[in-house]
Structure formats: C-alpha cells, structure tokens
Design an enzyme around this catalytic site. Structure first.
Site, PDB file in Angstrom:
ATOM      1  N   HIS A  99      14.360 -53.338   8.903  1.00 33.11           N
ATOM      2  CA  HIS A  99      14.863 -53.391   9.703  1.00 33.11           C
ATOM      3  C   HIS A  99      15.046 -55.220  10.805  1.00 33.11           C
ATOM      4  CE1 HIS A  99      13.447 -49.332   9.324  1.00 33.11           C
ATOM      5  NE2 HIS A  99      15.189 -48.771   9.749  1.00 33.11           N
ATOM      6  N   ASP A 102      10.794 -54.505  12.591  1.00 35.39           N
ATOM      7  CA  ASP A 102       9.969 -54.153  11.437  1.00 35.39           C
ATOM      8  C   ASP A 102       9.401 -55.964  11.301  1.00 35.39           C
ATOM      9  OD1 ASP A 102      10.656 -52.208  10.828  1.00 35.39           O
ATOM     10  OD2 ASP A 102      11.969 -52.709   8.608  1.00 35.39           O
ATOM     11  N   GLU A 230      23.202 -43.419   6.108  1.00 37.09           N
ATOM     12  CA  GLU A 230      22.106 -42.278   5.556  1.00 37.09           C
ATOM     13  C   GLU A 230      21.754 -41.142   5.953  1.00 37.09           C
ATOM     14  OE1 GLU A 230      18.745 -44.344   4.721  1.00 37.09           O
ATOM     15  OE2 GLU A 230      17.352 -42.344   4.830  1.00 37.09           O
ATOM     16  N   GLU A 266      18.903 -40.262   0.790  1.00 38.03           N
ATOM     17  CA  GLU A 266      16.934 -40.036   0.782  1.00 38.03           C
ATOM     18  C   GLU A 266      17.062 -38.665  -0.176  1.00 38.03           C
ATOM     19  OE1 GLU A 266      15.240 -41.885   3.922  1.00 38.03           O
ATOM     20  OE2 GLU A 266      13.093 -40.100   3.535  1.00 38.03           O
ATOM     21  N   HIS A 269      15.691 -36.130   2.579  1.00 37.23           N
ATOM     22  CA  HIS A 269      16.497 -35.552   3.743  1.00 37.23           C
ATOM     23  C   HIS A 269      17.263 -35.323   2.780  1.00 37.23           C
ATOM     24  CE1 HIS A 269      15.896 -40.058   5.592  1.00 37.23           C
ATOM     25  NE2 HIS A 269      14.866 -39.440   5.856  1.00 37.23           N
ATOM     26  N   ASP A 337      11.686 -46.053   0.122  1.00 35.92           N
ATOM     27  CA  ASP A 337      11.682 -45.673   1.616  1.00 35.92           C
ATOM     28  C   ASP A 337      10.302 -45.066   2.021  1.00 35.92           C
ATOM     29  OD1 ASP A 337      11.434 -45.569   4.218  1.00 35.92           O
ATOM     30  OD2 ASP A 337      13.659 -44.763   4.700  1.00 35.92           O
TER      31      ASP A 337
HETATM   32  C1  XLS Z   1      14.009 -42.148   8.008  1.00 37.15           C
HETATM   33  C2  XLS Z   1      15.183 -42.575   7.357  1.00 37.15           C
HETATM   34  C3  XLS Z   1      14.966 -44.335   7.653  1.00 37.15           C
HETATM   35  C4  XLS Z   1      15.759 -45.043   7.273  1.00 37.15           C
HETATM   36  C5  XLS Z   1      15.779 -46.452   7.412  1.00 37.15           C
HETATM   37  O1  XLS Z   1      13.808 -41.298   7.713  1.00 37.15           O
HETATM   38  O2  XLS Z   1      14.819 -42.881   5.820  1.00 37.15           O
HETATM   39  O3  XLS Z   1      13.337 -44.884   7.205  1.00 37.15           O
HETATM   40  O4  XLS Z   1      15.792 -45.316   5.856  1.00 37.15           O
HETATM   41  O5  XLS Z   1      16.703 -46.457   9.117  1.00 37.15           O
HETATM   42 NI    NI Z   2      14.824 -43.823   4.289  1.00 37.51          NI
HETATM   43 NI    NI Z   3      14.049 -40.852   5.519  1.00 33.59          NI
END
Ligand code: XLS
Ligand code: NI
Ligand code: NI
Length: 433
Positions: A99, A102, A230, A266, A269, A337
């Site tokens: 990002h 970061d 995402e 993810e 998630h 991640d």
């Molecule tokens: C947060 C997200 C984040 C994304 C990128 O839960 O996983 O890390 O992957 O912004």
């Molecule tokens: Ni992520």
């Molecule tokens: Ni995440």
C-alpha cells in the site's frame, strides 16, 4: 546491505527430511506439477505492510517490535525498502505487494504525500533492477488515516471522495510504473457502523461511480494488469459493502463492470463471511471472477481477522484444488497477507513464518494436483449429474413449467433417491492429503 538479517542464510529447497530450519522441505520452485513449475503455480508474494510496517500493536497495546526503519523520514522509508528486498532475496520470493502508506511517510499535504510515494516508487524500481522479485499488486490504504474514518468512495463528504480518487490514481500510477500485475481495491471502511446515519443507496452510487473511474483510468494509461476487489464482510466496519464474492458480483453487474473486475479472495475473510475458502474460490471461478488469493487464516476461536500464516495442509489443499480446477493463476498469485505474532520479535521470525507458509502451500498444492490428476473425484462428481446430459433432460432447462409438468404425467416419473456418497469422497480426499 543492512545487517538486519545478519547470520540468516539463503533459504533453499532441501527436501522433506531436512532438519535445517532455514530450508524448504516441500517448496521446490523448479519441480513440475501438472507440467508447470511449482513457483509458477503458487506465485508467492510477501505483504509489505505486515512484515515491514506493522509495529506489533493490538487493541490492548502498542508497538512491540523495534526496527531500525521505524521513523517518519524518507531515509527510514528507504531503509525499510532495502531490508524488505533483502528478505525477498533470502526467500527467493517471486513477488511482493504494498500500500502507499506502508512504503512512504505521510506528508502534510496531498502533494507532499504524492512526492514521497513517487520517490519511493523510484527506489523500488531501482531495487527491482537487481532483484528478481516483481510486484504482484499495489493498492491504496484508504482506511488508516482519520480522514477515511467514515469511508473513502462511500464517504458522506465529497472532499473525501475526491481525496480517495487522487490517492487511488497515484497508487495505480505507482503500480503501473513498477510493472505490477494487478491493482487491488479492498474496501477497508466502505461500509457503515450504524444505519441510523447511513444512506445505503447514495453510498452504493458513489462506490459504483468510483470503480467506473478506476476502470476507465486503467484503460486510459494502458495498465494491463487486472483490477481486483477484495471482499470482506466486516471489520473494521460493522458491515462492509463488498461482503463476499456473491455480493461483489451483484455490485459489478449493477454497474456493468463484471467483465472488467475480478476478485482477490482472502481465506480469513471467507470464513468471517460464513463461507469456506473453497466455496468463495469455486463461486468466483464459476462466475468468471477468479483473480488472486490472500492466504492468511484467522484464529478459529477468536472470530477475528488475526492474519496468521497458514499451517493447515488439508484446508489449503481444498483451496488449491479449486485454484487448479479454475486453470490456475494468470495475473494473480498467493499473497501472504499474514503477520507474525506480536511476541515474534526476532528477524528470524519474519523469515521462518514465510518459510513455513510456503511449505504448507506447496504440500497442499501437491496433494490437490495428485487428486486432480487421479480424476476419481471429478468422475464421481460428473457421474452424479450424468443424467442431465441426456437430451430429454437437458431440454427441460429451456422448457415451460407446463411442459415439464406434463412430462411427469406422461412418463410416470417417480424419482428414487440416490446416495450423495459424501463419506466415500471424504475418504478418497484423505488418501491424498
Ligand atoms: C484487510 C485486508 C487488507 C488488504 C489490502 O483485512 O486483507 O490487508 O488485503 O488492503
Ligand atoms: Ni487481504
Ligand atoms: Ni484481511
């Protein structure tokens, strides 16, 4: 060379019997799996934010890590990048992700933040001249700074929408310049805390317009990578708009962007949304949306996005089975991640977490490939639907309700239940993992 990883050797494949901590036991980049190199299947990426920017805080306490690059200057940011590329080399990592926030210090104005980002982008570009590590994806952090507390594109304040647009433009530019293979949009605070102050309809219109601008801009500058959303159901917001793959698909359809945008799914998630990871992957593939994955798990007890490195081969095998069935990654890859735990202070912890995660994924990939090549599971699945391949049955899918009803009377149809054979298939699965 910094001396941050002093004494830590280059990590190489040594085979399953190696007792060397700093070795891969299963991840063998050149090994061919279904005719393709393991490295090209897995396409591992290191997440810059967790590994180099995160300071070890949790909701009950702040920084635990001490890193020589924690500080507000451009020199700190460059040292961070130098150490990051040293780690990429030690791991032989093919990709990284970052990002804006970061990588560069926040400026006092947007213009200053932009200058900082451009300078760091050039620094990355210079590092990439001598490193083999490429950029899997870039993204914008539209959730940490307090200006984004009520969302970015979906903010009630149009000035925040504008600021978010400028930020995303700068991050797409950086990603494009570095030859990134994707650009990710995670809707960090695109959601709400309470409906009492939220206009759902307006916020959806704003999100649709924002995404349309992003897609137009990508084409305008000739960025060839994929745009990925995402999904995540909640956290930090109580309710997030990009809840899961199905919700994202509905959103893309609504704004006519379904051919333009794919998903970065993810593991953690998916679980937060009440699905399995393989469900989200299979659904994305069936909708033509499959793009990339973030391979980090949550703690199943805490119900929180703990972003841990994967450690469960059977679970990951289910995921890679779906990835392989979907034809594998094209622009996407396996991004960790994932962050080390706040007590994992040593530089070696950063390396070993990745070594373990890469090995778990490699084992899972091998198991999934073996099962797919064996073919029994796919045969069992297609046998289950085989009657649908008969023309008389297929025709029902375009017939009227009355025609189908008449068929039941004419042919005295009286269905006989058949076993779903779940346990047999589970036993079959377990032979391979
Ligand atoms: C947060 C997200 C984040 C994304 C990128 O839960 O996983 O890390 O992957 O912004
Ligand atoms: Ni992520
Ligand atoms: Ni995440």
């Amino acid at each position: 060379m910094s001396d941050f990883f002093k004494g830590i050797p280059q990590v190489r494949y040594e085979g399953p019997d190696s007792t060397n901590e700093f070795a891969f036991r299963h991840y063998n980049p050149d090994e061919l799996i279904m005719g393709k190199r393991m490295e090209d299947h897995l396409r591992f990426a290191v997440a810059y934010w967790h590994s180099f920017a995160w300071q070890g805080g949790d909701p009950f306490g702040g920084q635990t890590f001490e890193r020589p690059w924690f500080g507000p200057t451009m020199a700190d940011a460059k040292l961070k990048a130098d150490v990051a590329f040293e780690m990429f080399d030690i791991l032989n990592a093919p990709f990284f992700c970052f990002h804006d926030a970061d990588a560069r210090p926040e400026g006092a104005t947007f213009a200053e933040s932009l200058r900082n980002l451009e300078e760091i982008t050039d620094h990355f570009a210079q590092k990439m001249e001598t490193s083999r590590t490429r950029l899997l994806w870039g993204t914008a952090n539209l959730f940490s700074h307090r200006r984004f507390m009520s969302g970015a594109a979906t903010n009630p304040d149009p000035e925040v929408f504008a600021y978010a647009a400028a930020t995303v433009k700068s991050c797409i530019d950086a990603t494009h310049k570095l030859g990134g293979q994707n650009y990710v949009l995670w809707g960090g605070r695109e959601g709400y805390e309470t409906l009492l102050n939220t206009d759902l309809s307006r916020e959806a219109e704003q999100a649709g317009a924002f995404l349309r601008m992003v897609v137009d801009y990508k084409h305008k500058i000739g960025f060839k990578g994929a745009i990925l959303i995402e999904p995540k159901p909640q956290e930090p917001s109580k309710h997030q708009y990009d809840y899961d793959v199905a919700t994202v698909y509905g959103f893309l359809k609504r704004f006519g962007l379904e051919g333009e945008v794919k998903v970065n799914i993810e593991q953690g998630h998916a679980i937060l949304a009440g699905h399995s990871f393989e469900h989200e992957l299979a659904l994305a593939a069936s909708l033509g949306l499959f793009g990339s994955i973030d391979m980090n798990r949550n703690d199943y007890q805490s119900g929180w996005d703990t972003d841990q490195f994967p450690d469960n081969v059977p679970e990951m095998a289910r995921a890679y089975y779906e990835v392989l069935k979907a034809g594998g990654f094209t622009t996407g890859g396996t991004n960790f991640d994932a962050k080390i735990r706040r007590q994992s202070l040593d530089p070696a912890d950063l390396i070993l977490s990745h070594v373990g995660g890469m090995d778990v994924c490699a084992r899972a990939l091998k198991a999934a490939a073996a099962l797919l090549q064996d073919g029994s599971l796919e045969r069992a699945r297609s046998d289950r639907y085989a009657d649908w391949d008969r023309p008389a049955n297929r025709q029902m899918l375009s017939a009227s309700l009355e025609t189908v009803a008449q068929r039941v009377l004419d042919e005295t149809i009286n269905p006989q239940p058949k076993s779903g054979r779940q346990e047999r298939l589970e036993n079959l699965w377990n032979r391979f993992v």
